[in-house]
Write a protein that holds these residues in place. Structure first.
Motif, PDB file in Angstrom:
ATOM      1  N   ARG A  78       8.195  -4.785  -8.921  1.00 25.75           N
ATOM      2  CA  ARG A  78       8.338  -5.979  -9.591  1.00 25.75           C
ATOM      3  C   ARG A  78       9.510  -6.060 -10.519  1.00 25.75           C
ATOM      4  O   ARG A  78      10.026  -7.135 -10.636  1.00 25.75           O
ATOM      5  CB  ARG A  78       7.203  -6.330 -10.326  1.00 25.75           C
ATOM      6  CG  ARG A  78       7.075  -7.744 -10.952  1.00 25.75           C
ATOM      7  CD  ARG A  78       6.055  -7.863 -11.908  1.00 25.75           C
ATOM      8  NE  ARG A  78       4.484  -7.938 -11.239  1.00 25.75           N
ATOM      9  CZ  ARG A  78       3.546  -8.336 -11.851  1.00 25.75           C
ATOM     10  NH1 ARG A  78       3.512  -8.441 -13.219  1.00 25.75           N
ATOM     11  NH2 ARG A  78       2.437  -8.119 -11.227  1.00 25.75           N
ATOM     12  N   ASN A  83       1.524  -7.289  -7.437  1.00 26.93           N
ATOM     13  CA  ASN A  83       0.811  -6.445  -8.225  1.00 26.93           C
ATOM     14  C   ASN A  83       0.540  -4.981  -7.353  1.00 26.93           C
ATOM     15  O   ASN A  83      -0.371  -4.833  -6.716  1.00 26.93           O
ATOM     16  CB  ASN A  83      -0.811  -6.906  -8.350  1.00 26.93           C
ATOM     17  CG  ASN A  83      -0.724  -8.197  -9.119  1.00 26.93           C
ATOM     18  OD1 ASN A  83       0.030  -8.161  -9.976  1.00 26.93           O
ATOM     19  ND2 ASN A  83      -1.868  -9.002  -8.890  1.00 26.93           N
ATOM     20  N   HIS A 111       3.612  -1.922 -12.002  1.00 27.10           N
ATOM     21  CA  HIS A 111       4.171  -2.589 -10.619  1.00 27.10           C
ATOM     22  C   HIS A 111       5.626  -2.310 -10.332  1.00 27.10           C
ATOM     23  O   HIS A 111       6.454  -3.261 -10.749  1.00 27.10           O
ATOM     24  CB  HIS A 111       3.747  -4.094 -10.675  1.00 27.10           C
ATOM     25  CG  HIS A 111       2.275  -4.454 -11.118  1.00 27.10           C
ATOM     26  ND1 HIS A 111       1.329  -3.955 -10.554  1.00 27.10           N
ATOM     27  CD2 HIS A 111       1.668  -5.064 -12.303  1.00 27.10           C
ATOM     28  CE1 HIS A 111       0.074  -4.198 -11.119  1.00 27.10           C
ATOM     29  NE2 HIS A 111       0.551  -5.044 -12.101  1.00 27.10           N
ATOM     30  N   LYS A 159       1.513  -9.072  -2.370  1.00 30.21           N
ATOM     31  CA  LYS A 159       1.966 -10.614  -2.195  1.00 30.21           C
ATOM     32  C   LYS A 159       2.317 -11.161  -3.690  1.00 30.21           C
ATOM     33  O   LYS A 159       3.008 -12.159  -3.912  1.00 30.21           O
ATOM     34  CB  LYS A 159       1.409 -11.252  -1.502  1.00 30.21           C
ATOM     35  CG  LYS A 159       1.526 -11.069   0.352  1.00 30.21           C
ATOM     36  CD  LYS A 159       0.572 -12.063   1.162  1.00 30.21           C
ATOM     37  CE  LYS A 159       0.708 -11.385   2.489  1.00 30.21           C
ATOM     38  NZ  LYS A 159      -0.092 -12.218   3.488  1.00 30.21           N
ATOM     39  N   ARG A 160       1.291 -10.882  -4.595  1.00 32.23           N
ATOM     40  CA  ARG A 160       1.192 -11.301  -5.890  1.00 32.23           C
ATOM     41  C   ARG A 160       2.122 -10.368  -6.726  1.00 32.23           C
ATOM     42  O   ARG A 160       2.465 -10.808  -7.969  1.00 32.23           O
ATOM     43  CB  ARG A 160      -0.132 -11.205  -6.358  1.00 32.23           C
ATOM     44  CG  ARG A 160      -1.086 -12.248  -5.738  1.00 32.23           C
ATOM     45  CD  ARG A 160      -2.445 -12.197  -6.398  1.00 32.23           C
ATOM     46  NE  ARG A 160      -3.321 -13.319  -6.170  1.00 32.23           N
ATOM     47  CZ  ARG A 160      -3.891 -13.500  -4.834  1.00 32.23           C
ATOM     48  NH1 ARG A 160      -3.972 -12.585  -4.047  1.00 32.23           N
ATOM     49  NH2 ARG A 160      -4.779 -14.595  -4.649  1.00 32.23           N
ATOM     50  N   ASP A 195      -3.039  -8.783  -0.224  1.00 28.69           N
ATOM     51  CA  ASP A 195      -2.992  -9.880  -1.113  1.00 28.69           C
ATOM     52  C   ASP A 195      -2.425  -9.392  -2.448  1.00 28.69           C
ATOM     53  O   ASP A 195      -1.656 -10.162  -3.317  1.00 28.69           O
ATOM     54  CB  ASP A 195      -4.440 -10.430  -1.270  1.00 28.69           C
ATOM     55  CG  ASP A 195      -4.971 -11.260  -0.288  1.00 28.69           C
ATOM     56  OD1 ASP A 195      -4.157 -11.620   0.617  1.00 28.69           O
ATOM     57  OD2 ASP A 195      -6.146 -11.622  -0.319  1.00 28.69           O
ATOM     58  N   GLN A 196      -2.714  -8.398  -3.077  1.00 29.12           N
ATOM     59  CA  GLN A 196      -2.112  -7.858  -4.278  1.00 29.12           C
ATOM     60  C   GLN A 196      -0.803  -7.531  -4.214  1.00 29.12           C
ATOM     61  O   GLN A 196      -0.164  -8.038  -5.152  1.00 29.12           O
ATOM     62  CB  GLN A 196      -2.873  -6.614  -4.467  1.00 29.12           C
ATOM     63  CG  GLN A 196      -4.472  -6.815  -4.987  1.00 29.12           C
ATOM     64  CD  GLN A 196      -4.815  -7.293  -6.199  1.00 29.12           C
ATOM     65  OE1 GLN A 196      -3.573  -7.930  -6.915  1.00 29.12           O
ATOM     66  NE2 GLN A 196      -5.851  -7.195  -6.893  1.00 29.12           N
TER      67      GLN A 196
END
Length: 389
Positions: free
Chosen positions: A339, A100, A336, A97-98, A94-95
Motif C-alpha cells: 500500500r 489490506n 500492508h 482489493k481494499r 476482497d481484502q
C-alpha cells in the motif's frame, strides 16, 4: 544452498538445504543479494511465538534477483531486481482489493489453523511460524516467492540494496505506524522503542509534519540515532517517562502514541514490568504489555494509539476501562507493505530519505547465527544487521 534455520529457542544455525523450486505457476525464484535480521525475528529466537518447527528457514526482510519465474507470472522476468515484502498476497481477494494486504484471504496455506487461532485467517508471511503458512524465509541464498506476480517491489537502476532493502518491512512498517496516527501540525507524537521500526516511525512522523516527536528507549546508541532523526530522547533508565512527557506537553500528554516495542518490553524498574516477567516465566502470560499500559495512561484523551509492535498471544492487567473512558482509538496490525511502497520508493529516489542510515552491521550469512545474540543483546552498538548471502 545455505540458509539460517530455527532449531529451537536461541538456536539458529547456518545449514545446507535443498534449493527451492517452482511449485505454482505464479511463483518466482529469487537469488538473495541482501537480507536482514528483524526485531520480529527475535521473538522467534527467544521462543515467544507459537507455531515454529525445527528446521524452519528464518527471515522476512530480503531482496534479490529473479532467476526463474512460473508459467503464469507475466509481471516478472529473469534478471529483474526486486524487494520482496514480508506479507504474501494474492492481489485478487476482497481484502487485497481494499489494500489490506497483510490480511490476504488466500495466501496462508495453513488457513484452517489460522482460522482456529485468530477467528479468521491472516496473510501468509515469510519465515514466520506455521500459523502464517510455514513459508521458508529469506535468510538464505535462494527463496521461492508465492504469488510473486503481486508480492514484489520492482527496483529501478541506480539504487543500492542498502537504500531499498527495508521497503520489504521496517520502512513501510514505521510509515504505516505514523500514518495511522492521523498526524496534525499541532501534534506531539511519542514513540516507545528506538529500534529499527522506531527509527523509521520517527522519521515518518517528522516527514508527516508532527510538531514534536519524542523517542523513549534505554539504549544510548539508539537514542542518539533518534535524536539525529529529529526526536527528543527520553532514557527510561535515567528519568521518569511520565514526568518528562508531562513537561514536554505542558501536562496534557501526547496526542499520538506509537508502540514500536511489542511483546518483549524490556522495562525493569516498574512493578507491572516485574509482574509481567514473572507471569511470562511460568507461562501464565505470553507477552509483556508494559508499553501498552504506559501509552494508555499518558495519552491525551481522544488520542490515538498506533501499534506496529508485534504481539503473539495473551496479555494481562491491561487497563481497558481507562482507554474506553479516555476515548482512545487503537490502530494496529501487520503492515500492508505494498500500500505504501510506490510512495516510499519515490521518496528514496528523490533523496528525501535514505533508510540505510539504520544499518550498523553487515556480515555474511554464515555469521548470522552469532549476530542474532549480538542484535538481541544490543552489543557492539548493534541497531540493524544486514546479511550478505
Amino acid at each position: 544452498m545455505k540458509a539460517l534455520r530455527w532449531h529451537g529457542k536461541k538456536d539458529i544455525r547456518c545449514d545446507n538445504v535443498p534449493d527451492p523450486t517452482i511449485e505454482e505457476p505464479r511463483d518466482a525464484i529469487i537469488k538473495v543479494t541482501s537480507c536482514a535480521i528483524c526485531g520480529s525475528d527475535l521473538h522467534l529466537f527467544d521462543g515467544f511465538m507459537p507455531g515454529m518447527k525445527c528446521g524452519d528457514i528464518m527471515g522476512h526482510e530480503f531482496m534479490g534477483e529473479v532467476v526463474e519465474v512460473g508459467s503464469e507470472n507475466k509481471a516478472l522476468k529473469k534478471g529483474d531486481r526486486v524487494v520482496v515484502p514480508f506479507t504474501i498476497f494474492c492481489g485478487d481477494c476482497d481484502q487485497c482489493k481494499r489494500g489490506n494486504f497483510s490480511v490476504c484471504e488466500r495466501s496462508n496455506r495453513n488457513k484452517d489453523l489460522a482460522d482456529k487461532m485468530f477467528g479468521h485467517t491472516t496473510a501468509g508471511l515469510f519465515g514466520y511460524t506455521h500459523l502464517t503458512g510455514g513459508y521458508p524465509g529469506g535468510q538464505a541464498e535462494y527463496v521461492r516467492v508465492p504469488f510473486a506476480d503481486k508480492t514484489h517491489v520492482k527496483i529501478p537502476e541506480g539504487l543500492t540494496d542498502e537504500q531499498v532493502l527495508f521497503l520489504g518491512d521496517i520502512f513501510p512498517t514505521g510509515w504505516q505506524a505514523a500514518v495511522q496516527c492521523d498526524i496534525e501540525p499541532t501534534d506531539t507524537v511519542a514513540i516507545w522503542g528506538a529500534g529499527p521500526v522506531g527509527q523509521m516511525a520517527i522519521r515518518s512522523a517528522v516527514l508527516l509534519g508532527a510538531k514534536q516527536v519524542i523517542s523513549i528507549d534505554n539504549v544510548p546508541e539508539r537514542l542518539a540515532m533518534a535524536e539525529a532523526g529529529g526526536a527528543v530522547p527520553i532514557n527510561l533508565d535515567e528519568e521518569s517517562v511520565l514526568e518528562r512527557l508531562k513537561d514536554l506537553t505542558q501536562g496534557k500528554g501526547p496526542e499520538k502514541c506509537i508502540d514500536a516495542v511489542g511483546m518483549e518490553a524490556h522495562a525493569t524498574r516498574s512493578l507491572d514490568s516485574m509482574y509481567d516477567r514473572v507471569k511470562q516465566a511460568v507461562m501464565l502470560e505470553s507477552d509483556r504489555p508494559h508499553v501498552l499500559r504506559e501509552m494508555m495512561y499518558v495519552c491525551r484523551p481522544a488520542g490515538i494509539l498506533s501499534i506496529p509492535g508485534v504481539y503473539g498471544g495473551l496479555i494481562d492487567k491491561v487497563p481497558f476501562g481507562m482507554a474506553m473512558n479516555k476515548g482512545l482509538t487503537f490502530r494496529m496490525g501487520q503492515t500492508h507493505v505494498n500500500r505504501w511502497t510506490d510512495d516510499l520508493l519515490k521518496r528514496i529516489e528523490s533523496g528525501q530519505i535514505d533508510p540505510s542510515f539504520v544499518i550498523t552491521h553487515t556480515v555474511s550469512l554464515e555469521e548470522g547465527p552469532a549476530m542474532y545474540k549480538t542484535f538481541r543483546d544490543k552489543e557492539d552498538g548493534c541497531i540493524k544487521v544486514v546479511l550478505k548471502p
